[in-house]
Motif scaffolding. Structure first.
Motif, PDB file in Angstrom:
ATOM      1  N   THR A 186       0.810  -1.227   0.000  1.00  0.00           N
ATOM      2  CA  THR A 186       0.000   0.000   0.000  1.00  0.00           C
ATOM      3  C   THR A 186       0.839   1.270   0.000  1.00  0.00           C
ATOM      4  O   THR A 186       0.282   2.366   0.123  1.00  0.00           O
ATOM      5  N   ASN A 187       2.140   1.174  -0.139  1.00  0.00           N
ATOM      6  CA  ASN A 187       3.012   2.340  -0.023  1.00  0.00           C
ATOM      7  C   ASN A 187       2.818   3.303  -1.197  1.00  0.00           C
ATOM      8  O   ASN A 187       2.044   3.025  -2.121  1.00  0.00           O
ATOM      9  N   ASP A 188       3.530   4.431  -1.182  1.00  0.00           N
ATOM     10  CA  ASP A 188       3.320   5.467  -2.189  1.00  0.00           C
ATOM     11  C   ASP A 188       4.377   5.480  -3.286  1.00  0.00           C
ATOM     12  O   ASP A 188       4.504   6.453  -4.033  1.00  0.00           O
ATOM     13  N   GLY A 189       5.154   4.401  -3.404  1.00  0.00           N
ATOM     14  CA  GLY A 189       6.187   4.317  -4.426  1.00  0.00           C
ATOM     15  C   GLY A 189       5.740   3.571  -5.662  1.00  0.00           C
ATOM     16  O   GLY A 189       4.554   3.245  -5.841  1.00  0.00           O
ATOM     17  N   ALA A 190       6.694   3.251  -6.529  1.00  0.00           N
ATOM     18  CA  ALA A 190       6.400   2.664  -7.835  1.00  0.00           C
ATOM     19  C   ALA A 190       6.316   1.142  -7.822  1.00  0.00           C
ATOM     20  O   ALA A 190       5.859   0.547  -8.812  1.00  0.00           O
ATOM     21  N   PHE A 191       6.754   0.485  -6.730  1.00  0.00           N
ATOM     22  CA  PHE A 191       6.739  -0.977  -6.687  1.00  0.00           C
ATOM     23  C   PHE A 191       6.027  -1.453  -5.426  1.00  0.00           C
ATOM     24  O   PHE A 191       6.475  -1.188  -4.304  1.00  0.00           O
ATOM     25  N   LEU A 192       4.926  -2.171  -5.630  1.00  0.00           N
ATOM     26  CA  LEU A 192       4.099  -2.654  -4.535  1.00  0.00           C
ATOM     27  C   LEU A 192       3.861  -4.147  -4.681  1.00  0.00           C
ATOM     28  O   LEU A 192       3.853  -4.687  -5.789  1.00  0.00           O
ATOM     29  N   ARG A 193       3.629  -4.803  -3.574  1.00  0.00           N
ATOM     30  CA  ARG A 193       3.262  -6.215  -3.605  1.00  0.00           C
ATOM     31  C   ARG A 193       1.922  -6.386  -4.315  1.00  0.00           C
ATOM     32  O   ARG A 193       0.946  -5.678  -4.044  1.00  0.00           O
ATOM     33  N   ASN A 194       1.882  -7.334  -5.257  1.00  0.00           N
ATOM     34  CA  ASN A 194       0.651  -7.716  -5.963  1.00  0.00           C
ATOM     35  C   ASN A 194       0.012  -6.584  -6.764  1.00  0.00           C
ATOM     36  O   ASN A 194      -1.174  -6.624  -7.071  1.00  0.00           O
ATOM     37  N   ARG A 195       0.799  -5.562  -7.144  1.00  0.00           N
ATOM     38  CA  ARG A 195       0.259  -4.495  -7.986  1.00  0.00           C
ATOM     39  C   ARG A 195       1.210  -4.235  -9.149  1.00  0.00           C
ATOM     40  O   ARG A 195       2.401  -3.986  -8.950  1.00  0.00           O
ATOM     41  N   TRP A 196       0.649  -4.295 -10.352  1.00  0.00           N
ATOM     42  CA  TRP A 196       1.396  -4.071 -11.571  1.00  0.00           C
ATOM     43  C   TRP A 196       0.989  -2.687 -12.097  1.00  0.00           C
ATOM     44  O   TRP A 196      -0.064  -2.532 -12.723  1.00  0.00           O
ATOM     45  N   LEU A 197       1.795  -1.687 -11.830  1.00  0.00           N
ATOM     46  CA  LEU A 197       1.434  -0.311 -12.132  1.00  0.00           C
ATOM     47  C   LEU A 197       1.762   0.051 -13.577  1.00  0.00           C
ATOM     48  O   LEU A 197       2.821  -0.298 -14.100  1.00  0.00           O
ATOM     49  N   LYS A 198       0.862   0.795 -14.197  1.00  0.00           N
ATOM     50  CA  LYS A 198       1.072   1.284 -15.552  1.00  0.00           C
ATOM     51  C   LYS A 198       1.785   2.634 -15.499  1.00  0.00           C
ATOM     52  O   LYS A 198       1.791   3.321 -14.470  1.00  0.00           O
ATOM     53  N   ARG A 258       5.094   8.101  -6.294  1.00  0.00           N
ATOM     54  CA  ARG A 258       4.679   7.990  -7.694  1.00  0.00           C
ATOM     55  C   ARG A 258       3.630   9.020  -8.094  1.00  0.00           C
ATOM     56  O   ARG A 258       3.471   9.327  -9.276  1.00  0.00           O
ATOM     57  N   GLN A 259       2.897   9.544  -7.149  1.00  0.00           N
ATOM     58  CA  GLN A 259       1.829  10.493  -7.479  1.00  0.00           C
ATOM     59  C   GLN A 259       1.613  11.478  -6.323  1.00  0.00           C
ATOM     60  O   GLN A 259       0.489  11.791  -5.954  1.00  0.00           O
ATOM     61  N   GLY A 260       2.719  11.990  -5.811  1.00  0.00           N
ATOM     62  CA  GLY A 260       2.635  12.940  -4.692  1.00  0.00           C
ATOM     63  C   GLY A 260       2.403  14.371  -5.144  1.00  0.00           C
ATOM     64  O   GLY A 260       2.043  15.231  -4.344  1.00  0.00           O
ATOM     65  N   GLY A 261       2.658  14.651  -6.434  1.00  0.00           N
ATOM     66  CA  GLY A 261       2.442  15.977  -6.949  1.00  0.00           C
ATOM     67  C   GLY A 261       3.524  16.968  -6.581  1.00  0.00           C
ATOM     68  O   GLY A 261       3.369  18.174  -6.799  1.00  0.00           O
ATOM     69  N   GLU A 262       4.663  16.485  -6.047  1.00  0.00           N
ATOM     70  CA  GLU A 262       5.740  17.401  -5.649  1.00  0.00           C
ATOM     71  C   GLU A 262       6.539  17.850  -6.906  1.00  0.00           C
ATOM     72  O   GLU A 262       6.664  17.098  -7.864  1.00  0.00           O
ATOM     73  N   ALA A 263       7.071  19.044  -6.839  1.00  0.00           N
ATOM     74  CA  ALA A 263       7.892  19.577  -7.921  1.00  0.00           C
ATOM     75  C   ALA A 263       9.369  19.374  -7.595  1.00  0.00           C
ATOM     76  O   ALA A 263       9.847  19.848  -6.565  1.00  0.00           O
ATOM     77  N   THR A 264      10.078  18.648  -8.433  1.00  0.00           N
ATOM     78  CA  THR A 264      11.516  18.430  -8.246  1.00  0.00           C
ATOM     79  C   THR A 264      12.222  18.608  -9.579  1.00  0.00           C
ATOM     80  O   THR A 264      11.607  18.542 -10.648  1.00  0.00           O
ATOM     81  N   SER A 265      13.521  18.840  -9.518  1.00  0.00           N
ATOM     82  CA  SER A 265      14.331  18.966 -10.736  1.00  0.00           C
ATOM     83  C   SER A 265      15.697  18.373 -10.461  1.00  0.00           C
ATOM     84  O   SER A 265      16.074  18.107  -9.323  1.00  0.00           O
ATOM     85  N   GLY A 266      16.453  18.142 -11.552  1.00  0.00           N
ATOM     86  CA  GLY A 266      17.752  17.531 -11.407  1.00  0.00           C
ATOM     87  C   GLY A 266      18.692  18.308 -10.532  1.00  0.00           C
ATOM     88  O   GLY A 266      19.561  17.736  -9.870  1.00  0.00           O
ATOM     89  N   GLY A 267      18.532  19.624 -10.465  1.00  0.00           N
ATOM     90  CA  GLY A 267      19.400  20.441  -9.629  1.00  0.00           C
ATOM     91  C   GLY A 267      19.189  20.228  -8.148  1.00  0.00           C
ATOM     92  O   GLY A 267      20.009  20.644  -7.333  1.00  0.00           O
TER      93      GLY A 267
END
Length: 292
Positions: A163-175, A281-290
């Motif tokens: 149930t976490n907020d990242g890109a890899f979860l148990r039993n979930r194949w995210l598009k 994966r969907q927090g809506g935060e603004a980040t950049s490479g810098g």
């Protein structure tokens, strides 16, 4: 009568001392060059994994689940628990090995004994000091070692594997569409060295635990064998002992694969807020490479 010329003892000692000083000055430079080469090779391996993930998504229209496991009525895992890396073998030129794995049986099943202990250089950082197979704590299953763990999000993986907020979860194949922060702004895979805990490319071995190497007596659930979280602390933080944290033997930071296939070093000095934002994966935060 001819006289024979030779070094005096003092001259010889001076020459030896000078040579010793030159070697002492040269050695750190040699070691730094070797570490730079190892860090570059680690990045290249992560890029291979990134390409494999893209190929997997093209083929199945989703990224792999962190691992797949049935759950009982209490939410306890029943297996088989093969992980994200084990599903990419064909995309990493390991088709023969993938064909030998029985994915319907648990990792610890005797029929998978020969495959689960196969060491794959693609999954081992060149700077890693531990390369041997290890027996998963709480089980009798020996598995191959591997440094790279998928990013589960910001919460601890023992409590939030599914149930976490990242890109890899148990039993979930995210598009891709579900990574709304953008693939270039989302951490997919990072490093964990054996200084923190032991990890494997095989999966979250059912019934296993992951002891914290820096905190005897503390441990995480088996999900930490293939997953990691980000905050509330930065990579390579010397005060962090979590078995599911990210860490490496690279001196300046940890190599991370982003969702777009790029690989970047996340410095040990990154702001925690930025690091946490990159892990979602969907927090809506603004980040950049810098920012890192």
């Amino acid at each position: 009568m001819k006289t024979r010329t030779a070094f005096t003892l003092i001259e010889l000692l001076v020459v030896i001392a000078i040579i010793g000083i030159l070697i002492a000055l040269l050695l750190p430079a040699v070691q730094a060059a070797r570490e730079s080469a190892r860090r570059t090779q680690c990045k290249n391996q992560l890029k291979q994994i990134g390409l494999a993930l893209q190929n997997y998504h093209d083929r199945t229209r989703a990224f792999p689940a962190a691992y797949r496991s049935q759950l009982d009525g209490n939410g306890d895992e029943l297996g088989p628990s093969w992980g994200w890396a084990a599903t990419l073998l064909a995309d990493l030129e390991q088709t023969n090995l993938q064909a030998r794995i029985n994915y319907n049986l648990g990792i610890a099943d005797p029929k998978n004994a020969a495959t689960r202990t196969m060491s794959l250089p693609t999954f081992v950082c060149p700077s890693e000091t531990h390369r041997q197979e290890f027996t998963v704590s709480g089980t009798q299953a020996a598995v191959a070692y591997g440094n790279y763990v998928a990013i589960n999000g910001n919460g601890g993986v023992s409590d939030f594997a599914g149930t976490n907020d990242g890109a890899f979860l148990r039993n979930r194949w995210l598009k891709m569409a579900e990574i709304s922060d953008g693939l270039s702004n989302t951490l997919f895979v990072g490093e964990r060295c054996s200084r923190m805990s032991f990890t494997t490319w095989t999966g979250a071995v059912t019934g296993g635990t992951v002891p914290a190497q820096l905190d005897p007596g503390a441990s995480e659930e088996a999900a930490a064998l293939v997953l990691s979280h980000a905050g509330p602390h930065v990579p390579n933080n010397p005060e962090v002992t979590d078995a599911d944290a990210t860490a490496s033997y690279h001196p300046m930071g940890v190599n991370f694969l982003f969702g777009d296939g790029s690989v970047h070093v996340i410095n040990n000095t990154i702001a925690i807020a930025v690091y946490d934002a990159l892990a979602t994966r969907q927090g809506g935060e603004a980040t950049s490479g810098g920012d890192y």
